[in-house]
Design a protein around this motif. Structure first.
Motif, mmCIF file in Angstrom:
data_model
loop_
_atom_site.group_PDB
_atom_site.id
_atom_site.type_symbol
_atom_site.label_atom_id
_atom_site.label_comp_id
_atom_site.label_asym_id
_atom_site.label_seq_id
_atom_site.Cartn_x
_atom_site.Cartn_y
_atom_site.Cartn_z
ATOM 1 N N ASP A 198 0.824 -1.212 0.000
ATOM 2 C CA ASP A 198 0.000 0.000 0.000
ATOM 3 C C ASP A 198 0.858 1.261 0.000
ATOM 4 O O ASP A 198 0.511 2.264 -0.644
ATOM 5 C CB ASP A 198 -0.928 0.009 1.212
ATOM 6 N N GLY A 199 1.984 1.212 0.726
ATOM 7 C CA GLY A 199 2.873 2.370 0.740
ATOM 8 C C GLY A 199 3.418 2.679 -0.641
ATOM 9 O O GLY A 199 3.506 3.841 -1.051
ATOM 10 N N PHE A 200 3.767 1.626 -1.379
ATOM 11 C CA PHE A 200 4.272 1.819 -2.737
ATOM 12 C C PHE A 200 3.179 2.358 -3.654
ATOM 13 O O PHE A 200 3.416 3.279 -4.448
ATOM 14 C CB PHE A 200 4.818 0.499 -3.278
ATOM 15 N N MET A 257 21.788 -12.733 -9.077
ATOM 16 C CA MET A 257 22.586 -12.340 -7.913
ATOM 17 C C MET A 257 22.064 -12.972 -6.631
ATOM 18 O O MET A 257 22.840 -13.465 -5.804
ATOM 19 C CB MET A 257 22.587 -10.809 -7.759
ATOM 20 N N VAL A 258 20.735 -12.925 -6.455
ATOM 21 C CA VAL A 258 20.095 -13.460 -5.248
ATOM 22 C C VAL A 258 18.967 -14.392 -5.705
ATOM 23 O O VAL A 258 17.940 -13.918 -6.196
ATOM 24 C CB VAL A 258 19.525 -12.335 -4.364
ATOM 25 N N PRO A 259 19.138 -15.703 -5.589
ATOM 26 C CA PRO A 259 18.118 -16.638 -6.086
ATOM 27 C C PRO A 259 16.728 -16.404 -5.506
ATOM 28 O O PRO A 259 15.724 -16.740 -6.140
ATOM 29 C CB PRO A 259 18.669 -18.005 -5.663
ATOM 30 N N GLU A 260 16.654 -15.826 -4.311
ATOM 31 C CA GLU A 260 15.358 -15.569 -3.678
ATOM 32 C C GLU A 260 14.686 -14.294 -4.177
ATOM 33 O O GLU A 260 13.559 -13.979 -3.759
ATOM 34 C CB GLU A 260 15.531 -15.471 -2.159
ATOM 35 N N ALA A 261 15.345 -13.538 -5.048
ATOM 36 C CA ALA A 261 14.810 -12.250 -5.500
ATOM 37 C C ALA A 261 13.406 -12.416 -6.072
ATOM 38 O O ALA A 261 13.117 -13.361 -6.807
ATOM 39 C CB ALA A 261 15.736 -11.628 -6.538
ATOM 40 N N VAL A 262 12.541 -11.468 -5.740
ATOM 41 C CA VAL A 262 11.133 -11.541 -6.126
ATOM 42 C C VAL A 262 10.755 -10.319 -6.956
ATOM 43 O O VAL A 262 11.265 -9.218 -6.731
ATOM 44 C CB VAL A 262 10.234 -11.639 -4.869
ATOM 45 N N ALA A 263 9.886 -10.534 -7.927
ATOM 46 C CA ALA A 263 9.299 -9.440 -8.699
ATOM 47 C C ALA A 263 7.854 -9.276 -8.240
ATOM 48 O O ALA A 263 7.054 -10.207 -8.365
ATOM 49 C CB ALA A 263 9.343 -9.741 -10.193
ATOM 50 N N ILE A 264 7.533 -8.108 -7.697
ATOM 51 C CA ILE A 264 6.163 -7.825 -7.274
ATOM 52 C C ILE A 264 5.519 -6.937 -8.335
ATOM 53 O O ILE A 264 6.039 -5.873 -8.660
ATOM 54 C CB ILE A 264 6.123 -7.115 -5.910
ATOM 55 N N VAL A 265 4.409 -7.398 -8.877
ATOM 56 C CA VAL A 265 3.665 -6.623 -9.873
ATOM 57 C C VAL A 265 2.369 -6.138 -9.235
ATOM 58 O O VAL A 265 1.593 -6.931 -8.701
ATOM 59 C CB VAL A 265 3.347 -7.470 -11.126
ATOM 60 N N MET A 266 2.153 -4.829 -9.277
ATOM 61 C CA MET A 266 0.929 -4.224 -8.755
ATOM 62 C C MET A 266 0.083 -3.776 -9.940
ATOM 63 O O MET A 266 0.518 -2.939 -10.736
ATOM 64 C CB MET A 266 1.257 -3.035 -7.856
ATOM 65 N N ALA A 267 -1.104 -4.362 -10.077
ATOM 66 C CA ALA A 267 -1.981 -4.067 -11.209
ATOM 67 C C ALA A 267 -3.334 -3.596 -10.680
ATOM 68 O O ALA A 267 -4.288 -4.379 -10.597
ATOM 69 C CB ALA A 267 -2.137 -5.300 -12.090
ATOM 70 N N PRO A 268 -3.438 -2.323 -10.312
ATOM 71 C CA PRO A 268 -4.647 -1.841 -9.627
ATOM 72 C C PRO A 268 -5.923 -1.910 -10.450
ATOM 73 O O PRO A 268 -7.020 -1.893 -9.881
ATOM 74 C CB PRO A 268 -4.290 -0.389 -9.268
ATOM 75 N N THR A 269 -5.819 -2.001 -11.787
ATOM 76 C CA THR A 269 -7.028 -2.066 -12.611
ATOM 77 C C THR A 269 -7.401 -3.492 -12.999
ATOM 78 O O THR A 269 -8.411 -3.702 -13.675
ATOM 79 C CB THR A 269 -6.860 -1.224 -13.892
ATOM 80 N N THR A 312 -9.114 -6.596 -12.223
ATOM 81 C CA THR A 312 -10.145 -6.987 -11.259
ATOM 82 C C THR A 312 -10.025 -8.443 -10.817
ATOM 83 O O THR A 312 -10.620 -8.837 -9.815
ATOM 84 C CB THR A 312 -11.547 -6.768 -11.860
ATOM 85 N N SER A 313 -9.250 -9.246 -11.543
ATOM 86 C CA SER A 313 -9.105 -10.651 -11.171
ATOM 87 C C SER A 313 -7.889 -10.899 -10.288
ATOM 88 O O SER A 313 -7.863 -11.850 -9.503
ATOM 89 C CB SER A 313 -9.009 -11.532 -12.426
ATOM 90 N N ARG A 314 -6.872 -10.043 -10.422
ATOM 91 C CA ARG A 314 -5.661 -10.215 -9.615
ATOM 92 C C ARG A 314 -4.919 -8.888 -9.564
ATOM 93 O O ARG A 314 -4.311 -8.474 -10.541
ATOM 94 C CB ARG A 314 -4.766 -11.304 -10.211
ATOM 95 N N SER A 315 -4.943 -8.230 -8.430
ATOM 96 C CA SER A 315 -4.383 -6.882 -8.335
ATOM 97 C C SER A 315 -2.889 -6.863 -8.021
ATOM 98 O O SER A 315 -2.258 -5.816 -8.140
ATOM 99 C CB SER A 315 -5.133 -6.072 -7.277
ATOM 100 N N TYR A 316 -2.328 -7.994 -7.609
ATOM 101 C CA TYR A 316 -0.886 -8.041 -7.377
ATOM 102 C C TYR A 316 -0.396 -9.479 -7.495
ATOM 103 O O TYR A 316 -1.168 -10.440 -7.397
ATOM 104 C CB TYR A 316 -0.502 -7.472 -6.004
ATOM 105 N N GLY A 317 0.914 -9.613 -7.735
ATOM 106 C CA GLY A 317 1.513 -10.939 -7.826
ATOM 107 C C GLY A 317 2.956 -10.911 -7.384
ATOM 108 O O GLY A 317 3.638 -9.882 -7.500
#
Length: 233
Positions: free
Chosen positions: A66-68, A159-171, A173-178
């Motif tokens: 939410d902060g982002f 560099m870091v195998p645990e690195a994550v990509a967070i996608v925020m898709a506010p429009t 309606t089926s999935r707003s983040y991943g």
């Protein structure tokens, strides 16, 4: 507890380990569950690590998403992407994301490129933070990883195998983040060999798996302090 804003020269007032505190209200850590799971909601856990692979667990402040989005609101209203970098410290085999860096950036409706990256490195080096991934918006698109996103993710994950990509898709309606990672080794090998730039099509892994997948071992943790370093101004 509100996120705090810092500049490149910001110095934390206490040792990094104090970024973890016990919430007096007894808030629980929640594990992110893949949307394909029967349980589509975060699962509450208490002092439990349930990783199904060799990846370290990654704990992210519950305030980060939410902060982002709040900081990206102006760009989102103009159909421009916004990106940020996740900084974490490592303690007893677990990454704790306590810093969100919003770099100076060039944005379009379908891409976002950080500039003046030395400012990002300065914060990471000063605070001994691991670059455990990134977050960006799809202001008018669905929640997925584009070919350009996959190359960006490769640069973190190699560099870091645990690195994550967070996608925020506010429009969407089926999935707003991943929360996504390249499949390993299949997706990682494809991106390693790919020399194309811009938007293009990647071949699928020969074994029928996906080039990227939903993350496991990601936890939303209300007990983490969050520092937001917005370098755009």
């Amino acid at each position: 507890m509100q996120p705090s804003l810092c500049k490149v020269t910001h110095s934390y007032p206490s040792p990094v380990i104090s970024c973890i505190h016990k919430d007096p209200r007894g808030s629980e850590v929640s594990r992110i569950i893949s949307p394909s799971s029967e349980n589509r909601h975060p699962q509450s856990i208490v002092d439990e690590s349930t990783s199904s692979n060799d990846h370290k667990d990654v704990h992210i402040s519950t305030q980060l998403l939410d902060g982002f989005l709040d900081l990206a609101m102006d760009n989102t209203s103009r159909d421009l992407e916004t990106c940020g970098v996740l900084g974490a410290f490592l303690k007893e085999g677990t990454y704790y994301v306590t810093t969100l860096i919003i770099p100076k950036q060039d944005s379009t409706s379908s891409s976002c490129q950080a500039v003046n990256e030395e400012e990002i490195f300065a914060i990471q080096n000063e605070q001994s933070l691991f670059p455990v991934g990134w977050i960006h918006t799809h202001p008018s698109q669905s929640c997925f990883m584009s070919s350009v996103d996959l190359h960006t993710q490769y640069s973190y994950q190699v560099m870091v195998p645990e690195a994550v990509a967070i996608v925020m898709a506010p429009t969407d309606t089926s999935r707003s983040y991943g929360f996504f990672r390249l499949s390993d080794p299949e997706g990682m090998n494809i991106l390693k060999e790919c020399k194309e730039t811009g938007f293009h099509i990647h071949k699928e892994p020969a074994n029928g798996t996906s080039i990227y997948e939903d993350c496991s071992s990601i936890y939303l943790n209300p007990n983490l302090r969050l520092e937001i370093c917005d370098l755009r101004e």
